[in-house]
Design a protein around this motif. Structure first.
Motif, short mmCIF file in Angstrom:
data_model
loop_
_atom_site.label_atom_id
_atom_site.label_comp_id
_atom_site.label_asym_id
_atom_site.label_seq_id
_atom_site.Cartn_x
_atom_site.Cartn_y
_atom_site.Cartn_z
N VAL A 24 92.29 58.24 62.99
CA VAL A 24 92.14 59.13 61.84
C VAL A 24 90.65 59.45 61.69
N GLN A 25 90.32 60.71 61.78
CA GLN A 25 88.92 61.13 61.70
C GLN A 25 88.65 61.89 60.41
N LEU A 26 87.60 61.46 59.69
CA LEU A 26 87.11 62.24 58.57
C LEU A 26 86.53 63.53 59.13
N HIS A 27 86.96 64.68 58.58
CA HIS A 27 86.52 65.94 59.18
C HIS A 27 86.21 66.95 58.07
N ARG A 28 85.04 66.78 57.51
CA ARG A 28 84.50 67.74 56.53
C ARG A 28 83.03 67.94 56.86
N PRO A 29 82.76 68.49 58.04
CA PRO A 29 81.38 68.52 58.54
C PRO A 29 80.43 69.34 57.67
N GLN A 30 80.94 70.35 56.99
CA GLN A 30 80.07 71.18 56.16
C GLN A 30 79.46 70.40 55.01
N ALA A 31 80.04 69.24 54.69
CA ALA A 31 79.53 68.40 53.60
C ALA A 31 79.23 66.99 54.09
N ARG A 32 78.97 66.82 55.38
CA ARG A 32 78.66 65.51 55.99
C ARG A 32 79.77 64.49 55.67
N ASN A 33 81.00 64.97 55.67
CA ASN A 33 82.17 64.13 55.37
C ASN A 33 82.14 63.54 53.97
N ALA A 34 81.43 64.18 53.05
CA ALA A 34 81.44 63.73 51.66
C ALA A 34 82.86 63.79 51.12
N LEU A 35 83.20 62.83 50.27
CA LEU A 35 84.57 62.67 49.81
C LEU A 35 84.77 63.40 48.48
N ASP A 36 85.30 64.62 48.54
CA ASP A 36 85.71 65.28 47.31
C ASP A 36 87.17 64.95 47.04
N ASN A 37 87.74 65.49 45.98
CA ASN A 37 89.11 65.14 45.60
C ASN A 37 90.11 65.46 46.69
N ALA A 38 89.99 66.65 47.28
CA ALA A 38 90.95 67.05 48.31
C ALA A 38 90.87 66.14 49.53
#
Length: 269
Positions: A24-38
């Motif tokens: 399982v890969q965290l994939h939110r590169p535009q925000a450095r994988n920052a954890l928002d609600n979604a």
């Protein structure tokens, strides 16, 4: 019959498998994988879908090649309208629910960490069974210096891993603990060259997959239960502590100073 875990069009995670091992890969590169609600909701749902799968023996949680995650998304939090106390109390269960969901996966969970792993992301990897770190990786909990308490039901897990004195140091000061220190403290299970955390995590997963699955799961469940025997009684109030802290002037000053890249001026208010 469809398999939602692998066929769902996840926005912020990537889920793949190799036999009995799921990655399982965290994939939110535009925000450095920052954890928002979604992002948190997807990670939680993935963990819940994995929880009781008998065909999955090990789960690897990974970030990008050079960083794991920048932690909770403070910029996104600052853009929301001020909610009521009840709305906030409900919303801040996303973090605890995320960590609980990953802790409750019956398969063995292994976090492969390169680069920085901050705040909520650190809480998430602490909820996994094992942590493999590249030698330049580090973890940090910046919550207290930002004017808030460390929540997400993390403190019992952290104390079980590194002991009370080190947990106090790590949480109170908000300073980075590099991979070597994490290995010394017991928070890192294997220290490897940069870029090799995922390879090492796959080797651990293969070792797990070669073992008889029933006693492995029984052992995991028993050890976790022993380590967390008093966890709920000791930490169930942490989200209400966050409600108090998040209404303080110091919290607003801490977050604003972080966003403005300056030293905060706290007043105990």
């Amino acid at each position: 019959m469809t398999d939602r875990l692998f066929e769902e069009a996840w926005r912020h995670v990537r889920v793949t498998r190799d036999g009995p091992v799921v990655e399982v890969q965290l994939h939110r590169p535009q925000a450095r994988n920052a954890l928002d609600n979604a992002h948190m909701e997807e990670l939680t749902e993935v963990a819940r879908l994995l929880r009781l799968r008998a065909d999955v023996l090990a789960v690897i949680l990974k970030g990008a090649d050079t960083y794991f995650s920048a932690g909770a998304d403070l910029k996104a939090a600052g853009e929301r309208a001020r909610p009521t106390l009840m709305q906030t109390r409900e919303a801040i269960m996303r973090g605890p629910d995320l960590c609980k969901a990953w802790e409750e996966i019956e398969a063995v969970t292994i976090a492969a960490i390169e680069g920085y792993c901050i705040g909520g992301a650190c809480a998430l990897v602490v909820a996994c069974d094992f942590r493999i770190m590249g030698k330049s990786a580090y973890v940090r909990l910046p919550e207290v210096p930002l004017g808030m308490n460390m929540s997400w039901r993390t403190l019992p897990r952290l104390v079980a891993l590194i002991g009370p004195s080190r947990a106090k140091q790590f949480v109170m000061f908000g300073e980075a603990a590099d991979a070597a220190r994490c290995a010394d403290w017991g928070m890192c299970d294997e220290l490897v060259d940069d870029g090799q955390a995922l390879t090492a995590a796959r080797a651990w997963a293969a070792k797990v997959a070669a073992l008889p699955p029933l006693p492995v799961r029984m052992t995991k469940e028993a050890v976790t239960a022993i380590a967390a025997a008093n966890a709920h009684a000791s930490i169930y109030m942490d989200r209400d502590q966050f409600l108090l802290a998040s209404r303080s002037s110091d919290y607003r000053e801490g977050v604003q100073a972080f966003l403005e890249k300056r030293k905060p001026q706290f007043k105990g208010d």
